[in-house]
Design a protein around this motif. Structure first.
Motif, PDB file in Angstrom:
ATOM      1  N   ARG A   1      -9.184  68.164  68.725  1.00  0.00           N
ATOM      2  CA  ARG A   1     -10.647  68.126  68.888  1.00  0.00           C
ATOM      3  C   ARG A   1     -11.244  69.521  68.664  1.00  0.00           C
ATOM      4  O   ARG A   1     -12.235  69.682  67.951  1.00  0.00           O
ATOM      5  CB  ARG A   1     -10.971  67.626  70.300  1.00  0.00           C
ATOM      6  N   ALA A   2     -10.624  70.537  69.274  1.00  0.00           N
ATOM      7  CA  ALA A   2     -11.123  71.901  69.113  1.00  0.00           C
ATOM      8  C   ALA A   2     -10.967  72.376  67.670  1.00  0.00           C
ATOM      9  O   ALA A   2     -11.856  73.048  67.126  1.00  0.00           O
ATOM     10  CB  ALA A   2     -10.384  72.836  70.062  1.00  0.00           C
ATOM     11  N   GLY A   3      -9.835  72.030  67.030  1.00  0.00           N
ATOM     12  CA  GLY A   3      -9.633  72.440  65.643  1.00  0.00           C
ATOM     13  C   GLY A   3     -10.629  71.794  64.700  1.00  0.00           C
ATOM     14  O   GLY A   3     -11.139  72.437  63.776  1.00  0.00           O
ATOM     15  N   LEU A   4     -10.946  70.518  64.919  1.00  0.00           N
ATOM     16  CA  LEU A   4     -11.894  69.824  64.038  1.00  0.00           C
ATOM     17  C   LEU A   4     -13.303  70.380  64.184  1.00  0.00           C
ATOM     18  O   LEU A   4     -14.060  70.435  63.208  1.00  0.00           O
ATOM     19  CB  LEU A   4     -11.873  68.328  64.356  1.00  0.00           C
ATOM     20  N   LEU A   5     -13.666  70.821  65.400  1.00  0.00           N
ATOM     21  CA  LEU A   5     -15.038  71.276  65.654  1.00  0.00           C
ATOM     22  C   LEU A   5     -15.211  72.786  65.556  1.00  0.00           C
ATOM     23  O   LEU A   5     -16.320  73.288  65.790  1.00  0.00           O
ATOM     24  CB  LEU A   5     -15.472  70.819  67.059  1.00  0.00           C
ATOM     25  N   HIS A   6     -14.153  73.543  65.200  1.00  0.00           N
ATOM     26  CA  HIS A   6     -14.259  74.998  65.309  1.00  0.00           C
ATOM     27  C   HIS A   6     -15.276  75.594  64.347  1.00  0.00           C
ATOM     28  O   HIS A   6     -15.850  76.659  64.623  1.00  0.00           O
ATOM     29  CB  HIS A   6     -12.873  75.640  65.108  1.00  0.00           C
ATOM     30  N   ASP A   7     -15.541  74.960  63.201  1.00  0.00           N
ATOM     31  CA  ASP A   7     -16.521  75.474  62.236  1.00  0.00           C
ATOM     32  C   ASP A   7     -17.754  74.581  62.146  1.00  0.00           C
ATOM     33  O   ASP A   7     -18.451  74.575  61.123  1.00  0.00           O
ATOM     34  CB  ASP A   7     -15.872  75.593  60.842  1.00  0.00           C
ATOM     35  N   ILE A   8     -18.073  73.832  63.191  1.00  0.00           N
ATOM     36  CA  ILE A   8     -19.196  72.892  63.155  1.00  0.00           C
ATOM     37  C   ILE A   8     -20.519  73.619  62.918  1.00  0.00           C
ATOM     38  O   ILE A   8     -21.470  73.052  62.370  1.00  0.00           O
ATOM     39  CB  ILE A   8     -19.247  72.078  64.474  1.00  0.00           C
ATOM     40  N   GLY A   9     -20.588  74.906  63.313  1.00  0.00           N
ATOM     41  CA  GLY A   9     -21.821  75.665  63.119  1.00  0.00           C
ATOM     42  C   GLY A   9     -22.161  75.903  61.659  1.00  0.00           C
ATOM     43  O   GLY A   9     -23.328  76.146  61.312  1.00  0.00           O
ATOM     44  N   LYS A  10     -21.156  75.820  60.753  1.00  0.00           N
ATOM     45  CA  LYS A  10     -21.417  76.046  59.335  1.00  0.00           C
ATOM     46  C   LYS A  10     -22.218  74.911  58.703  1.00  0.00           C
ATOM     47  O   LYS A  10     -22.745  75.075  57.602  1.00  0.00           O
ATOM     48  CB  LYS A  10     -20.094  76.224  58.582  1.00  0.00           C
ATOM     49  N   SER A  11     -22.315  73.769  59.404  1.00  0.00           N
ATOM     50  CA  SER A  11     -23.082  72.655  58.843  1.00  0.00           C
ATOM     51  C   SER A  11     -24.581  72.938  58.855  1.00  0.00           C
ATOM     52  O   SER A  11     -25.328  72.332  58.082  1.00  0.00           O
ATOM     53  CB  SER A  11     -22.788  71.381  59.628  1.00  0.00           C
ATOM     54  N   VAL A  12     -25.035  73.833  59.741  1.00  0.00           N
ATOM     55  CA  VAL A  12     -26.477  74.127  59.824  1.00  0.00           C
ATOM     56  C   VAL A  12     -26.743  75.626  59.820  1.00  0.00           C
ATOM     57  O   VAL A  12     -27.828  76.059  60.205  1.00  0.00           O
ATOM     58  CB  VAL A  12     -27.074  73.490  61.100  1.00  0.00           C
ATOM     59  N   ASP A  13     -25.750  76.458  59.427  1.00  0.00           N
ATOM     60  CA  ASP A  13     -25.967  77.908  59.506  1.00  0.00           C
ATOM     61  C   ASP A  13     -27.005  78.406  58.508  1.00  0.00           C
ATOM     62  O   ASP A  13     -27.528  79.515  58.663  1.00  0.00           O
ATOM     63  CB  ASP A  13     -24.642  78.656  59.335  1.00  0.00           C
ATOM     64  N   HIS A  14     -27.311  77.610  57.444  1.00  0.00           N
ATOM     65  CA  HIS A  14     -28.360  78.009  56.520  1.00  0.00           C
ATOM     66  C   HIS A  14     -29.735  77.544  57.002  1.00  0.00           C
ATOM     67  O   HIS A  14     -30.748  77.885  56.395  1.00  0.00           O
ATOM     68  CB  HIS A  14     -28.082  77.430  55.122  1.00  0.00           C
ATOM     69  N   GLU A  15     -29.767  76.794  58.108  1.00  0.00           N
ATOM     70  CA  GLU A  15     -31.035  76.328  58.673  1.00  0.00           C
ATOM     71  C   GLU A  15     -31.399  77.063  59.958  1.00  0.00           C
ATOM     72  O   GLU A  15     -32.553  77.064  60.356  1.00  0.00           O
ATOM     73  CB  GLU A  15     -30.948  74.821  58.980  1.00  0.00           C
ATOM     74  N   MET A  16     -30.424  77.675  60.628  1.00  0.00           N
ATOM     75  CA  MET A  16     -30.659  78.327  61.915  1.00  0.00           C
ATOM     76  C   MET A  16     -30.187  79.774  61.859  1.00  0.00           C
ATOM     77  O   MET A  16     -29.294  80.117  61.080  1.00  0.00           O
ATOM     78  CB  MET A  16     -29.910  77.581  63.035  1.00  0.00           C
ATOM     79  N   GLU A  17     -30.792  80.633  62.706  1.00  0.00           N
ATOM     80  CA  GLU A  17     -30.410  82.034  62.773  1.00  0.00           C
ATOM     81  C   GLU A  17     -29.150  82.194  63.623  1.00  0.00           C
ATOM     82  O   GLU A  17     -28.952  81.488  64.597  1.00  0.00           O
ATOM     83  CB  GLU A  17     -31.553  82.857  63.395  1.00  0.00           C
ATOM     84  N   GLY A  18     -28.313  83.148  63.245  1.00  0.00           N
ATOM     85  CA  GLY A  18     -27.108  83.448  64.000  1.00  0.00           C
ATOM     86  C   GLY A  18     -25.847  83.131  63.227  1.00  0.00           C
ATOM     87  O   GLY A  18     -25.878  82.504  62.165  1.00  0.00           O
TER      88      GLY A  18
END
Length: 515
Positions: free
Chosen positions: A358-375
């Motif tokens: 579960r942790a491995g599958l979700l570790h890069d979940i932030g890349k799905s919206v990193d071009h829409e959100m700051e950080g």
């Protein structure tokens, strides 16, 4: 007759009057008799009440007297009990006073004895100090060294011996640890890599749509460019129509927008009707189709990795990673590979496999919206997981997989290792030439800043740092410590996939010419 009737009337009247008087008298007598009887009864009642009250009064007085006697007895008993208790307390206090007096006398005697012993110790201390001074003077005379010089000499000898022993101990411990750790880690990692074969694709920021003929280019552009402007406005993607035969290039940083534009353009080509209203309709259909694809891809990823119970929005965001690349590596495929690797290593170590996946599958979940959100994608991913009430251990693994925070569980460490394995695998990622050169220069710069380093070379694409040592500045024992310090500095200042070998070379040459 005439005279008889009045007489009769008079007699009758007189008789009535006499009867009335007699009745009144009789009634009066009866009333007086009743009054007398009532007075007698009232008098008797009063006398009875007085007698009863007197009797009750005597009873109350008797009960009060008995209560007072009983209370008096109880009070006297309580007074006797307290008096006896006070007497016992007085006896105990008296005994304690006697005991304290005896102890005080004993302490005074011990105090006197201690004072005498302290005086004797002070005398012995003075004698020992004088003897020590005499011995030091004799040692200084014999050795020809002062006390400070002898101390520095001994400390230097001890320091050299400790360094030599520490170096030998470090080498011995490292060799044993490396033998066991290398063997075990190679087994785990090799087993995980062999059992996890996930296909990877490389995507760029452009997509190419094939046309049936070059005439279609004019229809796509439209009169005065209205068709191409409508398509670009609705999708946010640039259409490049150049001399490339039978092809149109779609350019944009957002892969999902690019996919929507590609699908819409292909539908328009098949349909043949290209005008602004039709373009708007096809773009909307393509957008819905991509949403379905995103959802299906997310569900397929959770099914393939065996991760269940994710929030529907997280599943959708996972599907969006299908259209996201990092260093040329597809992020969804990378996340699935990290999940498989983390799960396999967790199984070997006896850790929770489901949590690791579960942790491995979700570790890069932030890349799905990193071009829409700051950080950074790490902070964005942590925020998303907290919003959807994900497991705290999973959140920590996501936050720690690039070393931003300390891992709080073995699962977080496994996700770090799996991420590094997936990223460092040959061909998994592409790196820009500029960042590659900067990393090699930084490696050599770190090594050159250490004392005793003559020159350094970053070789094997930055996987090995070869360092030539000045033999006069660093001895054989010091090389182990220097290698460890350089490796530690690299770990602190550089970010890199995999590992870097620090190889120190020390060579002493003696040259002489025979004449």
């Amino acid at each position: 007759m005439f005279f008889i009737e009045p007489i009769s009337i008079i007699c009758a009247v007189v008789g009535i009057l006499v009867g009335a008087a007699f009745g009144i008298f009789y009634r009066k007598r009866i009333a007086e008799a009743k009054v007398g009887v009532a007075e007698e009864r009232a008098k008797k009642i009063v006398e009875d009440a007085a007698k009863e009250a007197e009797a009750r009064k005597k009873e109350i007085l008797l009960e009060a007297k008995e209560d007072s006697i009983r209370t008096k007895n109880e009070l006297e008993k309580e007074v006797r009990d307290r008096r006896s208790e006070l007497q016992r307390n007085e006896r105990r206090l008296f005994q304690k006073e006697e005991t304290l007096d005896r102890k005080t006398e004993a302490l005074e005697r011990k105090d006197e004895q201690m004072s005498k012993k302290l005086e004797e110790l002070e005398k012995q201390k003075e004698e020992a100090k004088a003897l020590h001074e005499k011995q030091l003077q004799e040692l200084e005379r014999i050795s020809g060294l002062t006390t400070e010089e002898a101390k520095n000499y001994i400390l230097a000898m001890v320091e050299n011996d400790v360094k030599h022993e520490a170096t030998l101990m470090i080498k011995d411990i490292e060799s044993k640890a490396k033998l066991e750790a290398d063997r075990r880690s190679r087994e785990i990692v090799a087993n995980a890599i062999q059992r996890c074969a996930v296909d990877h694709v490389a995507e760029t920021t452009v997509s190419v749509v094939q046309l049936p003929n070059d005439e279609m280019k004019g229809r796509i552009i439209g009169r005065e460019g209205r068709n191409i402007r409508a398509l670009e406005t609705l999708t946010g993607i640039d259409l490049i129509i150049d001399d490339t035969p039978e092809a149109v290039i779609l350019s944009g940083f957002d892969p999902i927008r690019r996919e929507i534009a590609r699908l819409a353009l292909e539908k328009l080509i098949v349909d043949g009707r290209v005008h602004p209203s039709r373009i708007e309709e096809m773009v909307e259909k393509a957008r819905k189709e991509v949403e379905v694809i995103v959802r299906d891809e997310g569900e397929a990823a959770t099914f393939d990795t065996g991760v269940n119970g994710l929030h529907p929005e997280l599943v959708r965001l996972l599907g969006k990673l299908k259209y996201r690349t990092s260093y040329g590596q597809n992020v969804l495929k990378h996340s699935m590979e990290v999940a498989h690797l983390a799960g396999l290593m967790a199984a070997e170590l006896g850790v929770d496999v489901t949590l690791a996946k579960r942790a491995g599958l979700l570790h890069d979940i932030g890349k799905s919206v990193d071009h829409e959100m700051e950080g950074s994608h790490v902070s964005i991913g942590v925020g998303l997981l907290k919003r959807y009430k994900e497991n705290p251990l999973v959140i920590n693994a996501v936050e720690a997989h690039h070393g931003d925070v300390e891992p709080q569980s073995i699962v977080a460490v496994l996700v770090q290792a799996a991420d590094a394995i997936s990223a460092a695998r040959p061909g998994a990622r592409r790196e820009t030439l500029e960042s590659y050169i900067k990393r090699l220069q930084k490696l050599e710069e770190i090594a050159d800043n250490f004392k005793g380093v003559e020159k350094s070379f970053a070789i094997q694409a930055g996987r090995e740092l070869r360092i030539v040592i000045i033999p006069e500045d660093v001895n054989d024992e010091g090389m182990t410590l220097l290698a460890r310090e350089i490796a530690k500095r690299i770990e602190e200042e550089l970010e890199y996939p995999g590992q870097i070998k620090v190889n120190l070379i020390r060579e002493t040459r003696a040259v002489e010419y025979a004449k």
